[in-house]
Design an enzyme around this catalytic site. Sequence first.
Site, PDB file in Angstrom:
ATOM      1  N   HIS A  31       0.717  -1.453   0.207  1.00 18.33           N
ATOM      2  CA  HIS A  31      -0.309  -0.137   0.001  1.00 18.33           C
ATOM      3  C   HIS A  31       1.271   1.392  -0.026  1.00 18.33           C
ATOM      4  CE1 HIS A  31      -3.316  -2.704   2.033  1.00 18.33           C
ATOM      5  NE2 HIS A  31      -2.622  -3.183   2.270  1.00 18.33           N
ATOM      6  N   GLU A  96       2.637  -0.945   5.086  1.00 18.43           N
ATOM      7  CA  GLU A  96       2.359   0.087   3.961  1.00 18.43           C
ATOM      8  C   GLU A  96       4.076   0.927   3.985  1.00 18.43           C
ATOM      9  OE1 GLU A  96      -0.533   2.320   3.660  1.00 18.43           O
ATOM     10  OE2 GLU A  96      -1.788   1.073   4.510  1.00 18.43           O
ATOM     11  N   HIS A 134      -2.399  -3.336  -3.132  1.00 20.24           N
ATOM     12  CA  HIS A 134      -3.877  -3.173  -2.918  1.00 20.24           C
ATOM     13  C   HIS A 134      -4.436  -2.802  -4.238  1.00 20.24           C
ATOM     14  CE1 HIS A 134      -5.858  -1.227  -0.062  1.00 20.24           C
ATOM     15  NE2 HIS A 134      -6.724  -2.202  -0.232  1.00 20.24           N
ATOM     16  N   ASP A 144      -3.589   2.118  -4.805  1.00 21.15           N
ATOM     17  CA  ASP A 144      -2.142   2.050  -4.204  1.00 21.15           C
ATOM     18  C   ASP A 144      -1.158   0.019  -4.855  1.00 21.15           C
ATOM     19  OD1 ASP A 144      -4.267   1.034  -2.446  1.00 21.15           O
ATOM     20  OD2 ASP A 144      -3.090   1.482  -1.089  1.00 21.15           O
TER      21      ASP A 144
END
Length: 220
Positions: A31, A96, A134, A144
């Site tokens: 992400h 992330e 994602h 993303d």
Amino acid sequence: MPKTQPQITTCPSPNCGPRRDGLTPSLVVLHYTAMHSAEAAIERLCDPAAEVSAHYLISITGAVTMMVPEDKRAWHAGSGSWRGQDDINSRSIGIELDNLGTHPFAEPQMASLETLLQAIMTRWGIAANGVIGHSDMAPGRKIDPGPHFDWARLARQGLAAQTVAQTPETVDEDSFASCAHAAGYPQDTPFKTLLATTRLRSAPWRRGPLTHADYTLPSI
């Protein structure tokens, strides 16, 4: 020479739970944070009111923060599927990356990601084709890690699937959808969304109608 493991800081998030149905990680979902700092993203991912989390966050400096233990189910993927399987949260580890989605990913960040990925894939026996974006598992809903992410760099190191050119008899929407579904993309994705999503991964610069080049997709 083995890569130096990045130092990992822990900031526990309450937004997690047990993996369902005895599932263990078979995927890694990448992400971007779409926030202006890693600190702001971590604060949100650890906020009970936000009801979102991830296992790891990597800042632009390459610093790694773990918020959810790998054996727990983080709340990062949401609705979607991959290879016909849903509940991606129970099947994956979420990472992330501190990035707005509008610019390239920093070198220290990519270096830390490579090292972290290698360790995760070894621990859980995750294959290169189990590292997805994602956007791959939620086409149209998410974009993303976006058009600036260097998938080819990961693929060269065996940390993501190589793209492979398919050779369809005809270039049309049905044959393209069939190839994309075989690669893992969700079956219920409209053609235009599917084309845009696969281009994010293989050719984010490409525009216009479907071409034979669009059949270059992540290997199964």
